[in-house]
Design a protein around this motif. Sequence first.
Motif, PDB file in Angstrom:
ATOM      1  N   SER A 328      -7.914  -5.320   2.995  1.00 59.96           N
ATOM      2  CA  SER A 328      -6.646  -5.813   2.066  1.00 59.96           C
ATOM      3  C   SER A 328      -5.194  -4.200   1.925  1.00 59.96           C
ATOM      4  O   SER A 328      -4.135  -4.840   1.710  1.00 59.96           O
ATOM      5  CB  SER A 328      -7.349  -5.777   0.458  1.00 59.96           C
ATOM      6  N   THR A 329      -5.993  -3.193   1.974  1.00 59.13           N
ATOM      7  CA  THR A 329      -5.560  -1.882   2.061  1.00 59.13           C
ATOM      8  C   THR A 329      -4.399  -2.525   3.376  1.00 59.13           C
ATOM      9  O   THR A 329      -3.141  -2.032   3.348  1.00 59.13           O
ATOM     10  CB  THR A 329      -6.003  -0.844   1.652  1.00 59.13           C
ATOM     11  N   ALA A 330      -5.111  -2.731   4.675  1.00 60.81           N
ATOM     12  CA  ALA A 330      -4.338  -2.811   5.170  1.00 60.81           C
ATOM     13  C   ALA A 330      -3.046  -3.405   5.224  1.00 60.81           C
ATOM     14  O   ALA A 330      -1.713  -3.078   6.510  1.00 60.81           O
ATOM     15  CB  ALA A 330      -5.647  -2.938   7.276  1.00 60.81           C
ATOM     16  N   VAL A 331      -3.517  -4.565   5.290  1.00 62.46           N
ATOM     17  CA  VAL A 331      -2.408  -5.706   4.984  1.00 62.46           C
ATOM     18  C   VAL A 331      -1.401  -4.994   3.701  1.00 62.46           C
ATOM     19  O   VAL A 331      -0.565  -5.160   4.053  1.00 62.46           O
ATOM     20  CB  VAL A 331      -3.439  -6.927   4.256  1.00 62.46           C
ATOM     21  N   SER A 332      -1.399  -4.106   3.139  1.00 62.39           N
ATOM     22  CA  SER A 332      -0.553  -3.884   1.753  1.00 62.39           C
ATOM     23  C   SER A 332      -0.027  -2.945   2.417  1.00 62.39           C
ATOM     24  O   SER A 332       1.236  -2.973   2.375  1.00 62.39           O
ATOM     25  CB  SER A 332      -1.222  -2.992   0.726  1.00 62.39           C
ATOM     26  N   ILE A 333      -0.906  -2.293   3.555  1.00 63.29           N
ATOM     27  CA  ILE A 333      -0.032  -0.961   4.464  1.00 63.29           C
ATOM     28  C   ILE A 333       1.629  -1.699   5.349  1.00 63.29           C
ATOM     29  O   ILE A 333       2.680  -1.496   5.163  1.00 63.29           O
ATOM     30  CB  ILE A 333      -0.261   0.151   5.429  1.00 63.29           C
ATOM     31  N   VAL A 334       1.034  -2.665   5.566  1.00 63.08           N
ATOM     32  CA  VAL A 334       1.605  -3.817   6.414  1.00 63.08           C
ATOM     33  C   VAL A 334       2.593  -4.219   5.659  1.00 63.08           C
ATOM     34  O   VAL A 334       4.019  -4.246   5.568  1.00 63.08           O
ATOM     35  CB  VAL A 334       0.865  -4.667   7.611  1.00 63.08           C
ATOM     36  N   ASP A 335       2.765  -4.669   4.948  1.00 63.46           N
ATOM     37  CA  ASP A 335       3.691  -5.280   3.913  1.00 63.46           C
ATOM     38  C   ASP A 335       4.474  -4.086   3.413  1.00 63.46           C
ATOM     39  O   ASP A 335       5.927  -4.245   3.189  1.00 63.46           O
ATOM     40  CB  ASP A 335       2.827  -5.566   2.405  1.00 63.46           C
ATOM     41  N   ALA A 336       4.374  -3.057   3.090  1.00 62.36           N
ATOM     42  CA  ALA A 336       4.785  -1.412   2.431  1.00 62.36           C
ATOM     43  C   ALA A 336       6.456  -1.497   3.504  1.00 62.36           C
ATOM     44  O   ALA A 336       7.301  -1.186   3.496  1.00 62.36           O
ATOM     45  CB  ALA A 336       4.349  -0.814   2.590  1.00 62.36           C
ATOM     46  N   ILE A 337       5.153  -1.343   5.585  1.00 61.46           N
ATOM     47  CA  ILE A 337       5.913  -1.272   6.262  1.00 61.46           C
ATOM     48  C   ILE A 337       7.390  -1.806   6.157  1.00 61.46           C
ATOM     49  O   ILE A 337       8.399  -1.943   6.348  1.00 61.46           O
ATOM     50  CB  ILE A 337       5.447  -1.308   7.726  1.00 61.46           C
ATOM     51  N   ARG A 338       7.383  -3.221   6.364  1.00 61.67           N
ATOM     52  CA  ARG A 338       8.291  -4.586   6.264  1.00 61.67           C
ATOM     53  C   ARG A 338       8.765  -4.630   5.486  1.00 61.67           C
ATOM     54  O   ARG A 338      10.281  -4.671   5.327  1.00 61.67           O
ATOM     55  CB  ARG A 338       6.695  -5.889   6.212  1.00 61.67           C
ATOM     56  N   SER A 339       8.931  -4.293   4.494  1.00 58.75           N
ATOM     57  CA  SER A 339       9.544  -3.883   2.836  1.00 58.75           C
ATOM     58  C   SER A 339      10.321  -3.277   3.469  1.00 58.75           C
ATOM     59  O   SER A 339      11.690  -3.231   2.825  1.00 58.75           O
ATOM     60  CB  SER A 339       8.837  -3.868   1.919  1.00 58.75           C
ATOM     61  N   LEU A 340      10.239  -2.626   4.565  1.00 61.85           N
ATOM     62  CA  LEU A 340      11.050  -1.260   4.679  1.00 61.85           C
ATOM     63  C   LEU A 340      12.187  -1.455   5.998  1.00 61.85           C
ATOM     64  O   LEU A 340      13.775  -0.693   5.853  1.00 61.85           O
ATOM     65  CB  LEU A 340      10.767   0.026   5.079  1.00 61.85           C
ATOM     66  N   VAL A 341      12.023  -2.346   6.697  1.00 58.70           N
ATOM     67  CA  VAL A 341      12.264  -3.233   7.714  1.00 58.70           C
ATOM     68  C   VAL A 341      12.990  -3.969   7.766  1.00 58.70           C
ATOM     69  O   VAL A 341      13.241  -4.716   8.878  1.00 58.70           O
ATOM     70  CB  VAL A 341      11.437  -2.405   9.112  1.00 58.70           C
ATOM     71  N   THR A 342      12.647  -4.669   6.408  1.00 57.92           N
ATOM     72  CA  THR A 342      13.662  -6.131   6.907  1.00 57.92           C
ATOM     73  C   THR A 342      14.358  -6.004   5.377  1.00 57.92           C
ATOM     74  O   THR A 342      13.286  -5.748   5.100  1.00 57.92           O
ATOM     75  CB  THR A 342      12.464  -7.281   6.602  1.00 57.92           C
ATOM     76  N   PRO A 343      15.985  -6.599   5.408  1.00 58.66           N
ATOM     77  CA  PRO A 343      16.259  -6.413   4.032  1.00 58.66           C
ATOM     78  C   PRO A 343      15.138  -7.445   3.183  1.00 58.66           C
ATOM     79  O   PRO A 343      14.775  -8.477   2.920  1.00 58.66           O
ATOM     80  CB  PRO A 343      17.284  -7.286   4.116  1.00 58.66           C
TER      81      PRO A 343
END
Length: 434
Positions: A328-343
């Motif tokens: 779930s930490t890995a998933v949250s890192i993905v979420d964190a990156i996607r939050s910065l690269v998508t509006p």
Amino acid sequence: MAELNLSTKTHVHSSQLSFLSRNLPRQRQCSFAPLHRTTQHARISCSVAPNQVQVPAVQTQDPKTKPECYGVFCLTYDLKAEEETRSWKKLINIAVSGAAGMISNHLLFKLASGEVFGPDQPIALKLLGSERSIQALEGVAMELEDSLFPLLREVNIGIDPYEVFQDAEWALLIGAKPRGPGMERAALLDINGQIFAEQGKALNAVASRNVKVIVVGNPCNTNALICLKNAPNIPARNFHALTRLDENRAKCQLALKAGVFYDKVSNVTIWGNHSTTQVPDFLNARIDGRPVKDVIKDHKWLEEEFTETVQKRGGVLIQKWGRSSAASTAVSIVDAIRSLVTPTPEGDWFSTGVYTNGNPYGIAEDIVFSMPCRSKGDGDYELVKDVIFDDYLRQRLAKTEAELLAEKKCVAHLTGEGIAVCDLPGDTMLPGEV
Ligand SMILES: NC(=O)c1ccc[n+]([C@@H]2O[C@H](COP(=O)([O-])OP(=O)(O)OC[C@H]3O[C@@H](n4cnc5c(N)ncnc54)[C@H](O)[C@@H]3O)[C@@H](O)[C@H]2O)c1
């Protein structure tokens, strides 16, 4: 295929090698041979029939100029040629530290699959390990080889951040030492702080000037502060401490209590430190567009159980599962990156630990504090202004702020701010500790 411009200086990936061998059966024969077992450089050799299409200039990596490329990823490939059949974006370099650890074991495969940066975004992975984990790192690289991800173009492994972080456009800093039995939080701050001071210096020296850094290794807020202070040539706003797992946990608990699926929960902020003083904000959060307090009438649960459940979720998980929450930490890192690269969706926001420098909430400046942010999808973010505070929230914010200010004093020797004085308000836990 005959138009392929193979005479340019090219790199060929294994997947293209098989593509070429299928499409140019009589024009070339290629073989792959490791050059040097210990340095993991390899040679691709091709023979060409006369008067036929030019084969790629065979490139081997120069051990002096390139960090260690791994196995099949040392082969050359030609993204330009592939533009004829599909439109690739320009390759991006992603550095991951602690790459042989548990979180990375989930994260790297998500990155390589295209789930994070998109199906047309080729990537290079630059994997940093510790001396102890270098063998394991080779194992990770072998698994990446065997996965045949079309988007994964290069993999380098190494233990020197000055080599591995070369040209990194993203740096996901996960590697850190765990807190051993009986170890004071102050000692952990110092041991891991040294890692992040060195990695900050390395990023400053060799990474892209606009590298985005997400610090995961704990204590991640103060590690992020140390890292950015040691990288004065990179904008401080490019550094993040991961609090997205806490946000996701808070959303899940609110959904459970309200009896709705978690996609109905929005506007959740984690304020402050990624520790048990963190503040999951239910005042500004929404369920199905309505204030949480209008949907969940049990305010005592919100103030007491909800907050504590989120703060201690990681510890409970270790008790059940016997290890920490890597997936779930890995998933949250993905979420964190996607939050910065998508509006960011209209009206919503996400939490991330960022450097306080002119924040509108009255939080102390010059620390890394988790706050509500929005992004246009360009890798940057802005702080959300329209949030409200009440006494309960203010009191909680003061506590987590005090902890971060005290942590900052403990690491003054690592941030260039003099002699460290370590007097932590209480020996609080990381969310993953029991
Ligand atoms: N911020 C968060 O939400 C969050 C959540 C979970 C875990 N964490 C933290 O993430 C970190 C990693 O967790 P994990 O479960 O992957 O741990 P792990 O022990 O499985 O992996 C850590 C890896 O880092 C390596 N390492 C140690 N020092 C290094 C250095 N100087 N450079 C490069 N690599 C180094 C180790 O050899 C190991 O392979 C821990 O600090 C943990 O507390 C943070």
